[in-house]
Scaffold this motif. Sequence first.
Motif, PDB file in Angstrom:
ATOM      1  N   VAL A 173      10.526  75.200  14.133  1.00  0.00           N
ATOM      2  CA  VAL A 173       9.440  74.257  13.858  1.00  0.00           C
ATOM      3  C   VAL A 173       9.771  72.946  14.557  1.00  0.00           C
ATOM      4  CG1 VAL A 173       8.125  73.043  12.094  1.00  0.00           C
ATOM      5  CG2 VAL A 173       8.977  75.345  11.638  1.00  0.00           C
ATOM      6  N   VAL A 174       8.869  72.496  15.443  1.00  0.00           N
ATOM      7  CA  VAL A 174       9.030  71.246  16.179  1.00  0.00           C
ATOM      8  C   VAL A 174       7.988  70.259  15.664  1.00  0.00           C
ATOM      9  CG1 VAL A 174       9.051  70.126  18.431  1.00  0.00           C
ATOM     10  CG2 VAL A 174       9.902  72.473  18.189  1.00  0.00           C
ATOM     11  N   LYS A 175       8.445  69.113  15.202  1.00  0.00           N
ATOM     12  CA  LYS A 175       7.589  68.064  14.638  1.00  0.00           C
ATOM     13  C   LYS A 175       7.610  66.874  15.592  1.00  0.00           C
ATOM     14  CE  LYS A 175       7.306  65.200  10.447  1.00  0.00           C
ATOM     15  NZ  LYS A 175       7.974  64.896   9.151  1.00  0.00           N
ATOM     16  N   SER A 176       6.460  66.567  16.221  1.00  0.00           N
ATOM     17  CA  SER A 176       6.370  65.529  17.255  1.00  0.00           C
ATOM     18  C   SER A 176       5.462  64.404  16.766  1.00  0.00           C
ATOM     19  CB  SER A 176       5.824  66.105  18.560  1.00  0.00           C
ATOM     20  OG  SER A 176       6.617  67.188  18.992  1.00  0.00           O
ATOM     21  N   GLN A 177       5.831  63.200  17.120  1.00  0.00           N
ATOM     22  CA  GLN A 177       5.058  62.013  16.751  1.00  0.00           C
ATOM     23  C   GLN A 177       4.093  61.661  17.875  1.00  0.00           C
ATOM     24  OE1 GLN A 177       7.466  58.584  15.920  1.00  0.00           O
ATOM     25  NE2 GLN A 177       5.956  57.681  14.534  1.00  0.00           N
ATOM     26  N   ARG A 178       2.844  61.415  17.513  1.00  0.00           N
ATOM     27  CA  ARG A 178       1.822  61.143  18.521  1.00  0.00           C
ATOM     28  C   ARG A 178       1.884  59.717  19.046  1.00  0.00           C
ATOM     29  NH1 ARG A 178      -1.396  64.368  14.785  1.00  0.00           N
ATOM     30  NH2 ARG A 178      -2.013  66.332  15.775  1.00  0.00           N
ATOM     31  N   ILE A 179       2.339  58.782  18.249  1.00  0.00           N
ATOM     32  CA  ILE A 179       2.360  57.364  18.626  1.00  0.00           C
ATOM     33  C   ILE A 179       3.800  56.949  18.889  1.00  0.00           C
ATOM     34  CG2 ILE A 179       0.264  56.881  17.289  1.00  0.00           C
ATOM     35  CD1 ILE A 179       2.069  55.762  15.084  1.00  0.00           C
ATOM     36  N   PRO A 180       4.026  55.815  19.555  1.00  0.00           N
ATOM     37  CA  PRO A 180       5.399  55.346  19.808  1.00  0.00           C
ATOM     38  C   PRO A 180       6.148  55.157  18.503  1.00  0.00           C
ATOM     39  CG  PRO A 180       3.833  54.112  21.128  1.00  0.00           C
ATOM     40  CD  PRO A 180       3.023  54.923  20.158  1.00  0.00           C
ATOM     41  N   PRO A 181       7.450  55.369  18.481  1.00  0.00           N
ATOM     42  CA  PRO A 181       8.342  55.666  19.616  1.00  0.00           C
ATOM     43  C   PRO A 181       8.431  57.146  19.980  1.00  0.00           C
ATOM     44  CG  PRO A 181       9.643  55.379  17.638  1.00  0.00           C
ATOM     45  CD  PRO A 181       8.216  55.180  17.235  1.00  0.00           C
ATOM     46  N   HIS A 182       7.454  57.968  19.615  1.00  0.00           N
ATOM     47  CA  HIS A 182       7.392  59.377  20.014  1.00  0.00           C
ATOM     48  C   HIS A 182       8.646  60.140  19.611  1.00  0.00           C
ATOM     49  CE1 HIS A 182       3.695  58.826  22.339  1.00  0.00           C
ATOM     50  NE2 HIS A 182       4.211  57.669  22.705  1.00  0.00           N
ATOM     51  N   ARG A 183       8.970  60.092  18.346  1.00  0.00           N
ATOM     52  CA  ARG A 183      10.117  60.843  17.828  1.00  0.00           C
ATOM     53  C   ARG A 183       9.780  62.331  17.759  1.00  0.00           C
ATOM     54  NH1 ARG A 183      11.787  58.576  12.277  1.00  0.00           N
ATOM     55  NH2 ARG A 183       9.533  58.568  12.005  1.00  0.00           N
ATOM     56  N   GLN A 184      10.820  63.145  17.807  1.00  0.00           N
ATOM     57  CA  GLN A 184      10.651  64.593  17.753  1.00  0.00           C
ATOM     58  C   GLN A 184      11.774  65.187  16.924  1.00  0.00           C
ATOM     59  OE1 GLN A 184      11.138  66.944  21.404  1.00  0.00           O
ATOM     60  NE2 GLN A 184       9.206  67.933  20.960  1.00  0.00           N
ATOM     61  N   GLN A 185      11.423  65.966  15.917  1.00  0.00           N
ATOM     62  CA  GLN A 185      12.389  66.599  15.025  1.00  0.00           C
ATOM     63  C   GLN A 185      12.255  68.117  15.149  1.00  0.00           C
ATOM     64  OE1 GLN A 185      11.634  65.092  11.101  1.00  0.00           O
ATOM     65  NE2 GLN A 185      12.335  63.014  11.583  1.00  0.00           N
ATOM     66  N   THR A 186      13.407  68.788  15.216  1.00  0.00           N
ATOM     67  CA  THR A 186      13.438  70.239  15.409  1.00  0.00           C
ATOM     68  C   THR A 186      14.212  70.880  14.261  1.00  0.00           C
ATOM     69  OG1 THR A 186      13.397  69.958  17.810  1.00  0.00           O
ATOM     70  CG2 THR A 186      14.058  72.108  16.966  1.00  0.00           C
ATOM     71  N   GLY A 187      13.566  71.781  13.544  1.00  0.00           N
ATOM     72  CA  GLY A 187      14.195  72.517  12.458  1.00  0.00           C
ATOM     73  C   GLY A 187      14.143  74.012  12.713  1.00  0.00           C
ATOM     74  N   LYS A 188      15.172  74.729  12.269  1.00  0.00           N
ATOM     75  CA  LYS A 188      15.261  76.174  12.485  1.00  0.00           C
ATOM     76  C   LYS A 188      15.555  76.875  11.166  1.00  0.00           C
ATOM     77  CE  LYS A 188      17.047  75.688  17.203  1.00  0.00           C
ATOM     78  NZ  LYS A 188      18.172  75.993  18.111  1.00  0.00           N
ATOM     79  N   LEU A 189      14.918  78.026  10.989  1.00  0.00           N
ATOM     80  CA  LEU A 189      15.138  78.867   9.816  1.00  0.00           C
ATOM     81  C   LEU A 189      15.658  80.222  10.285  1.00  0.00           C
ATOM     82  CD1 LEU A 189      14.908  79.538   6.788  1.00  0.00           C
ATOM     83  CD2 LEU A 189      12.524  80.182   7.207  1.00  0.00           C
ATOM     84  N   TYR A 190      16.881  80.568   9.871  1.00  0.00           N
ATOM     85  CA  TYR A 190      17.496  81.849  10.213  1.00  0.00           C
ATOM     86  C   TYR A 190      17.347  82.788   9.018  1.00  0.00           C
ATOM     87  CZ  TYR A 190      19.794  79.286  14.012  1.00  0.00           C
ATOM     88  OH  TYR A 190      20.046  78.519  15.119  1.00  0.00           O
ATOM     89  N   LEU A 191      16.714  83.922   9.243  1.00  0.00           N
ATOM     90  CA  LEU A 191      16.562  84.955   8.228  1.00  0.00           C
ATOM     91  C   LEU A 191      17.314  86.193   8.718  1.00  0.00           C
ATOM     92  CD1 LEU A 191      12.762  84.381   7.564  1.00  0.00           C
ATOM     93  CD2 LEU A 191      14.650  83.648   6.115  1.00  0.00           C
ATOM     94  N   VAL A 192      18.421  86.525   8.051  1.00  0.00           N
ATOM     95  CA  VAL A 192      19.377  87.511   8.553  1.00  0.00           C
ATOM     96  C   VAL A 192      19.445  88.686   7.589  1.00  0.00           C
ATOM     97  CG1 VAL A 192      21.727  87.891   9.378  1.00  0.00           C
ATOM     98  CG2 VAL A 192      20.714  85.611   9.540  1.00  0.00           C
TER      99      VAL A 192
END
Length: 578
Positions: free
Chosen positions: A229-248
């Motif tokens: 899941v990538v969470k991106s900000q539309r307005i400045p400062p345009h931050r981007q957060q990346t989360g991962k879910l591992y199902l094993v």
Amino acid sequence: MAQRVAVNDAAGVKRTSRVRVAVRLRPYIGKEDEKGEGPCVRGLGPQTLEIINWRNATETLQYQFDVFHGEQTTQQEVFLSSVKPITPHILNGQNASVFAYGPTGAGKTHTMLGSQEHPGVIPRAVREVFQLVRIQERDQDEWQFSVGMSYLEIYNEKVLDLLSPSSQDLPIREDKDKNIVIPGLTHTPLSSFSDFDAHFVPASLNRTTASTKLNQRSSRSHAILLIKVVKSQRIPPHRQQTGKLYLVDLAGSEDNRRTGNQGIRLKESGAINLSLFTLSKVVDSLNAGAAGRVPYRDSKLTRLLQDSLGGSAHSVMITNIAPEYKFYFDTFTALNFAAKSKHIVNRPFVRETVMAPVNGKRAREEQEAGGSGEPQNKRLNVGKKAELPSPLHTHPHSPADSSVLDRLLALEKMMLGSPERERLNLLKTVAQSRREIQKLKEKQKELEEKASMLNKVAGGQSAVMGKKDSEAPLFRTDLNLLHRKESTAARPKKQQAVVTPLQVSQVQPLQQCAVVCKPSQALGKKKKHIQKICLLGLGLLLGCSFVLSLHQILVRSLCSRSQTVRRTVVRSPPVERR
């Protein structure tokens, strides 16, 4: 410029998260044992259970975990109590992992996949992720989300892409931020749960399964589903957060004496047991707490689970056990492994990147320029040339935008300053090396002058003494390299001491014995060596003569004694007989 930002608590202390361990007991399948003993495990409460002690059947061993799911627990209850609490972390730029562990035939695949009527952890977790994404997109307009999936299996220590069955063994790498990545792994974007179901179901059929004596559809590989899941900000400062879910969904440990594996199945079970043994070694190393090496790289399974065990993920382990007595030792081993795993501590953080808003800045410039499509800087330059300054363009940005731009400019100066400092340090190093080379050249000239003076003095002395051998300069640089030449002259033979044999009848006194050693023409070490040999021969000769003289004396004394004995025997009177 992108960088990873670690988020701490308000007090400045790094967050820690312990591995949560849940135990699920499978219902009793089939009839009771021949002895009528019944199950060997039973639950005592929502967190405790007990198992019969194999050393003493009258005693029981008790275990306590975060959650205990009994035989009547539904799939919904397992998901709500164990998996759902960690799913919101994915939308905040953190990692989470859920993996099922246990012996073969204990119900791991049923817990993770489930059925059409009773879906398992994987479909419920993915549905929950899409629901959270819709809620946040509705409440937060400044953020946009993108969801994707990857699906792989580890079969005989080979990483295979289930979304692309034609792919070969994929490598496992580690990027500059120490994140585990798999180059070449298929990443499929998703828009809804139905889209996920359309890709996941055909890929699950590509997983390797087979039938054994203990399980009709036994998993022969470890399956890992990755939801990104990538969470991106539309307005400045345009931050981007990346989360991962591992199902094993881990393959179960197998006892080949009971499963009856042969041939390929035996090789598969060997690879499965080896990877699970490496997993137990990793857990032991993490619990030891020493600064030694954790064997993540000894197996591809532990390499992929490096972030889940002792890494930066919120981890949940669901341990599946069976109540039958024939699974007793497998259940006992699984419970001990789960008890050790609950002491592992992870340190999760937010994976956030800050992107320079290039496109947004250009868009604002065009908007401020009146939509002409010409950047603001060009318009300002044209205005200066035409001497028509415009007060509207002196302060085009609001205070909030100006503070953001100031921070970006400071960041740019900091990034551009480091190469400049490196260049200056390099120039200083070059200048210093040049000065050292100049000093060495001056010393070389002084040494050459001294050598020439010494050559002149040596030449004058050779003229006075009249020796031709000394006419050559004292220091010559035009001589060839020295090579060892083989001498053509015959080597002088080593002088050996000659010892003449002595006759017993003609023994000379010690003073008259002499050893004649010819004078040697060798010099130095050869002469000393010959002298040592001569002295050694002289010593041997003197010793021999001394021994022979003693021998002669002993012989004479024995002869005289024998003569006296004979005389006494002849003179003795005869013995009278009675």
